[in-house]
Design a protein around this motif. Structure first.
Motif, PDB file in Angstrom:
ATOM      1  N   GLN A  22      98.554  34.643  46.817  1.00 37.67           N
ATOM      2  CA  GLN A  22      98.100  33.597  47.693  1.00 37.67           C
ATOM      3  C   GLN A  22      96.587  34.086  48.694  1.00 37.67           C
ATOM      4  OE1 GLN A  22     100.630  31.598  50.454  1.00 37.67           O
ATOM      5  NE2 GLN A  22      99.715  33.416  51.794  1.00 37.67           N
ATOM      6  N   LYS A  23      96.036  32.828  48.700  1.00 36.51           N
ATOM      7  CA  LYS A  23      94.133  33.293  49.532  1.00 36.51           C
ATOM      8  C   LYS A  23      94.451  32.445  50.056  1.00 36.51           C
ATOM      9  CE  LYS A  23      92.064  33.901  44.466  1.00 36.51           C
ATOM     10  NZ  LYS A  23      91.465  33.834  43.811  1.00 36.51           N
ATOM     11  N   ILE A  24      93.789  32.774  51.083  1.00 31.69           N
ATOM     12  CA  ILE A  24      93.416  31.733  52.535  1.00 31.69           C
ATOM     13  C   ILE A  24      91.745  31.861  52.461  1.00 31.69           C
ATOM     14  CG2 ILE A  24      93.616  31.544  55.245  1.00 31.69           C
ATOM     15  CD1 ILE A  24      96.527  33.124  55.019  1.00 31.69           C
ATOM     16  N   LYS A  25      91.198  30.784  52.884  1.00 31.57           N
ATOM     17  CA  LYS A  25      89.423  30.177  52.805  1.00 31.57           C
ATOM     18  C   LYS A  25      89.661  29.706  54.815  1.00 31.57           C
ATOM     19  CE  LYS A  25      88.782  30.287  48.451  1.00 31.57           C
ATOM     20  NZ  LYS A  25      87.862  29.526  47.200  1.00 31.57           N
ATOM     21  N   VAL A  26      88.992  30.025  55.155  1.00 31.04           N
ATOM     22  CA  VAL A  26      88.421  29.357  56.159  1.00 31.04           C
ATOM     23  C   VAL A  26      87.122  29.043  56.844  1.00 31.04           C
ATOM     24  CG1 VAL A  26      88.232  29.496  58.879  1.00 31.04           C
ATOM     25  CG2 VAL A  26      90.716  30.905  57.881  1.00 31.04           C
ATOM     26  N   ASP A  27      86.486  27.888  56.831  1.00 26.87           N
ATOM     27  CA  ASP A  27      85.724  27.357  57.039  1.00 26.87           C
ATOM     28  C   ASP A  27      85.098  26.915  58.904  1.00 26.87           C
ATOM     29  OD1 ASP A  27      83.496  26.420  56.947  1.00 26.87           O
ATOM     30  OD2 ASP A  27      83.392  24.416  56.272  1.00 26.87           O
ATOM     31  N   GLY A  28      84.346  27.623  59.813  1.00 30.04           N
ATOM     32  CA  GLY A  28      84.573  26.569  61.128  1.00 30.04           C
ATOM     33  C   GLY A  28      84.693  27.221  61.731  1.00 30.04           C
ATOM     34  N   ASP A  29      85.242  27.815  63.149  1.00 31.10           N
ATOM     35  CA  ASP A  29      85.141  28.472  63.973  1.00 31.10           C
ATOM     36  C   ASP A  29      86.444  28.010  64.968  1.00 31.10           C
ATOM     37  OD1 ASP A  29      84.820  30.006  65.892  1.00 31.10           O
ATOM     38  OD2 ASP A  29      83.320  28.988  67.596  1.00 31.10           O
ATOM     39  N   LEU A  30      87.745  29.477  64.476  1.00 30.50           N
ATOM     40  CA  LEU A  30      88.771  29.451  65.081  1.00 30.50           C
ATOM     41  C   LEU A  30      89.157  29.843  66.136  1.00 30.50           C
ATOM     42  CD1 LEU A  30      90.821  30.066  61.780  1.00 30.50           C
ATOM     43  CD2 LEU A  30      91.315  28.312  62.579  1.00 30.50           C
ATOM     44  N   ASP A  31      87.579  30.478  66.995  1.00 28.09           N
ATOM     45  CA  ASP A  31      87.865  31.053  68.073  1.00 28.09           C
ATOM     46  C   ASP A  31      87.927  30.183  68.829  1.00 28.09           C
ATOM     47  OD1 ASP A  31      87.657  33.321  66.693  1.00 28.09           O
ATOM     48  OD2 ASP A  31      85.480  34.086  66.875  1.00 28.09           O
ATOM     49  N   LYS A  32      87.803  29.127  68.434  1.00 22.43           N
ATOM     50  CA  LYS A  32      87.468  27.780  70.233  1.00 22.43           C
ATOM     51  C   LYS A  32      89.247  27.719  70.312  1.00 22.43           C
ATOM     52  CE  LYS A  32      83.583  25.594  68.589  1.00 22.43           C
ATOM     53  NZ  LYS A  32      82.292  24.408  67.916  1.00 22.43           N
ATOM     54  N   LEU A  33      90.068  27.946  69.274  1.00 30.32           N
ATOM     55  CA  LEU A  33      91.719  28.375  69.543  1.00 30.32           C
ATOM     56  C   LEU A  33      91.572  28.639  70.686  1.00 30.32           C
ATOM     57  CD1 LEU A  33      93.230  27.739  66.051  1.00 30.32           C
ATOM     58  CD2 LEU A  33      92.441  26.381  68.064  1.00 30.32           C
ATOM     59  N   THR A  34      91.034  29.813  71.274  1.00 30.51           N
ATOM     60  CA  THR A  34      91.804  31.757  71.479  1.00 30.51           C
ATOM     61  C   THR A  34      92.575  30.883  72.747  1.00 30.51           C
ATOM     62  OG1 THR A  34      89.781  32.011  72.405  1.00 30.51           O
ATOM     63  CG2 THR A  34      90.615  33.083  70.957  1.00 30.51           C
ATOM     64  N   GLU A  35      92.102  30.176  73.633  1.00 26.73           N
ATOM     65  CA  GLU A  35      92.314  28.932  74.991  1.00 26.73           C
ATOM     66  C   GLU A  35      93.886  28.276  74.747  1.00 26.73           C
ATOM     67  OE1 GLU A  35      89.419  26.035  76.866  1.00 26.73           O
ATOM     68  OE2 GLU A  35      88.450  26.517  75.098  1.00 26.73           O
ATOM     69  N   TYR A  36      94.023  28.411  73.724  1.00 26.93           N
ATOM     70  CA  TYR A  36      95.323  26.930  74.166  1.00 26.93           C
ATOM     71  C   TYR A  36      96.245  28.047  73.326  1.00 26.93           C
ATOM     72  CZ  TYR A  36      91.692  23.470  73.986  1.00 26.93           C
ATOM     73  OH  TYR A  36      90.148  23.112  73.957  1.00 26.93           O
ATOM     74  N   SER A  37      97.918  27.491  73.625  1.00 29.89           N
ATOM     75  CA  SER A  37      98.911  27.964  73.235  1.00 29.89           C
ATOM     76  C   SER A  37     100.095  26.492  72.473  1.00 29.89           C
ATOM     77  CB  SER A  37      99.515  28.453  74.075  1.00 29.89           C
ATOM     78  OG  SER A  37      99.897  28.127  76.048  1.00 29.89           O
ATOM     79  N   GLN A  38      99.570  26.088  72.315  1.00 34.19           N
ATOM     80  CA  GLN A  38     100.474  25.333  71.668  1.00 34.19           C
ATOM     81  C   GLN A  38      99.443  24.327  70.952  1.00 34.19           C
ATOM     82  OE1 GLN A  38     101.324  22.970  75.614  1.00 34.19           O
ATOM     83  NE2 GLN A  38     103.416  23.801  75.650  1.00 34.19           N
ATOM     84  N   ILE A  39     100.349  24.016  70.223  1.00 36.52           N
ATOM     85  CA  ILE A  39     100.234  23.487  68.661  1.00 36.52           C
ATOM     86  C   ILE A  39     101.215  22.276  67.956  1.00 36.52           C
ATOM     87  CG2 ILE A  39      99.284  24.005  66.558  1.00 36.52           C
ATOM     88  CD1 ILE A  39      99.090  26.801  67.085  1.00 36.52           C
ATOM     89  N   LYS A  40     100.479  21.296  67.816  1.00 33.65           N
ATOM     90  CA  LYS A  40     101.190  20.497  67.162  1.00 33.65           C
ATOM     91  C   LYS A  40     100.980  20.042  65.240  1.00 33.65           C
ATOM     92  CE  LYS A  40     102.134  15.342  66.927  1.00 33.65           C
ATOM     93  NZ  LYS A  40     102.163  14.108  67.897  1.00 33.65           N
ATOM     94  N   ILE A  41     101.789  20.591  64.659  1.00 31.57           N
ATOM     95  CA  ILE A  41     101.663  20.283  62.981  1.00 31.57           C
ATOM     96  C   ILE A  41     102.088  18.992  62.322  1.00 31.57           C
ATOM     97  CG2 ILE A  41     102.062  21.142  61.030  1.00 31.57           C
ATOM     98  CD1 ILE A  41     103.019  23.672  62.674  1.00 31.57           C
ATOM     99  N   GLU A  42     100.950  18.275  62.005  1.00 31.43           N
ATOM    100  CA  GLU A  42     101.527  17.087  61.241  1.00 31.43           C
ATOM    101  C   GLU A  42     100.974  17.161  59.548  1.00 31.43           C
ATOM    102  OE1 GLU A  42      98.255  14.254  62.932  1.00 31.43           O
ATOM    103  OE2 GLU A  42      99.294  14.161  64.842  1.00 31.43           O
ATOM    104  N   TYR A  43     101.748  16.282  58.657  1.00 26.13           N
ATOM    105  CA  TYR A  43     101.910  17.285  57.308  1.00 26.13           C
ATOM    106  C   TYR A  43     101.657  15.516  56.770  1.00 26.13           C
ATOM    107  CZ  TYR A  43     104.554  20.591  58.806  1.00 26.13           C
ATOM    108  OH  TYR A  43     105.573  22.186  59.313  1.00 26.13           O
ATOM    109  N   TYR A  44     101.167  15.861  55.494  1.00 25.56           N
ATOM    110  CA  TYR A  44     100.263  14.956  54.552  1.00 25.56           C
ATOM    111  C   TYR A  44     100.336  15.402  53.580  1.00 25.56           C
ATOM    112  CZ  TYR A  44      98.342  13.224  59.104  1.00 25.56           C
ATOM    113  OH  TYR A  44      98.322  13.223  61.168  1.00 25.56           O
ATOM    114  N   TYR A  45     101.010  14.212  52.681  1.00 23.33           N
ATOM    115  CA  TYR A  45     100.804  14.410  51.046  1.00 23.33           C
ATOM    116  C   TYR A  45     100.325  13.416  49.962  1.00 23.33           C
ATOM    117  CZ  TYR A  45     104.363  17.056  52.191  1.00 23.33           C
ATOM    118  OH  TYR A  45     105.557  18.283  53.015  1.00 23.33           O
ATOM    119  N   GLU A  46      98.769  12.540  51.236  1.00 26.84           N
ATOM    120  CA  GLU A  46      97.878  11.459  50.145  1.00 26.84           C
ATOM    121  C   GLU A  46      97.238  12.448  48.830  1.00 26.84           C
ATOM    122  OE1 GLU A  46      98.666  11.819  53.041  1.00 26.84           O
ATOM    123  OE2 GLU A  46      99.362   9.533  53.793  1.00 26.84           O
TER     124      GLU A  46
END
Length: 198
Positions: A22-46
């Motif tokens: 298994q591999k994980i690759k990231v593009d962008g700045d995830l550090d912008k998430l640090t101030e938040y503590s709640q996440i909503k997850i949505e799923y797509y299969y198109e």
């Protein structure tokens, strides 16, 4: 004979494990998430490919035709389960495992309600795998995840080759194997976010 069966099963198990890294690759700045503590997850299969099929529709059509030829109505039942397993099995497994790791940082994810951060989880590839007793192939999924903070896209993550198999090889049902792949993906995404972001 029992020794031969055990050897074949063990060999197939090792091959299935070694086939996936298994591999994980990231593009962008995830550090912008640090101030938040709640996440909503949505799923797509198109635009999801399945096994050797470039698109899901071709895979479903072949399975339904084959099962209905074997037993009238069986293919239609299979198709209904194929879609229902998403909300009933895959999504809960992903959510359970991602939360198991996020809670260490006092962060939580959910499928319902509103949150400042949205994770859009796109399944781009599914390998259902198979199990015929002495030989088996694990399930596997590829995901593309988009992270939005206050409706702004801030990062994308790819989760490649997340494997899924039931304990002790008793995963004759494809839905079980695939649900374990979502569990594995949820675990790795949760671990990654906890380590790198929160």
């Amino acid at each position: 004979m029992k020794i031969l069966r055990a050897f074949l099963f063990f060999t197939a198990f090792l091959v299935s494990l070694s086939a996936y890294g298994q591999k994980i690759k990231v593009d962008g700045d995830l550090d912008k998430l640090t101030e938040y503590s709640q996440i909503k997850i949505e799923y797509y299969y198109e635009d999801m490919s399945v096994g050797k099929f470039d698109n899901e529709e071709e895979y479903i059509e072949e399975k339904v035709t084959k099962y209905n030829e074997d037993e009238p109505g069986k293919g239609d039942e299979w198709k209904e389960n194929w879609y229902n397993d998403r909300a009933e099995r895959y999504h809960p497994k992903f959510l359970e495992l991602i939360n198991k790791y996020l809670e260490k940082s006092d962060v939580s994810a959910d499928h319902k309600g509103e949150a400042p951060v949205t994770m859009k989880v796109y399944t781009t590839f599914t390998e259902p795998g198979w199990n015929v007793g002495v030989m088996r192939k694990s399930a596997m999924i590829d995901l593309r995840i988009e992270f939005y903070a206050n409706n702004e896209l801030i990062a994308e993550m790819e989760v490649l080759k997340a494997p899924g198999a039931g304990a002790m090889g008793y995963d004759f049902d494809a839905g079980l194997r695939i649900s374990e792949a979502y569990a594995k993906a949820g675990k790795e995404v949760g671990k990654y976010l906890t380590k790198k972001v929160w």
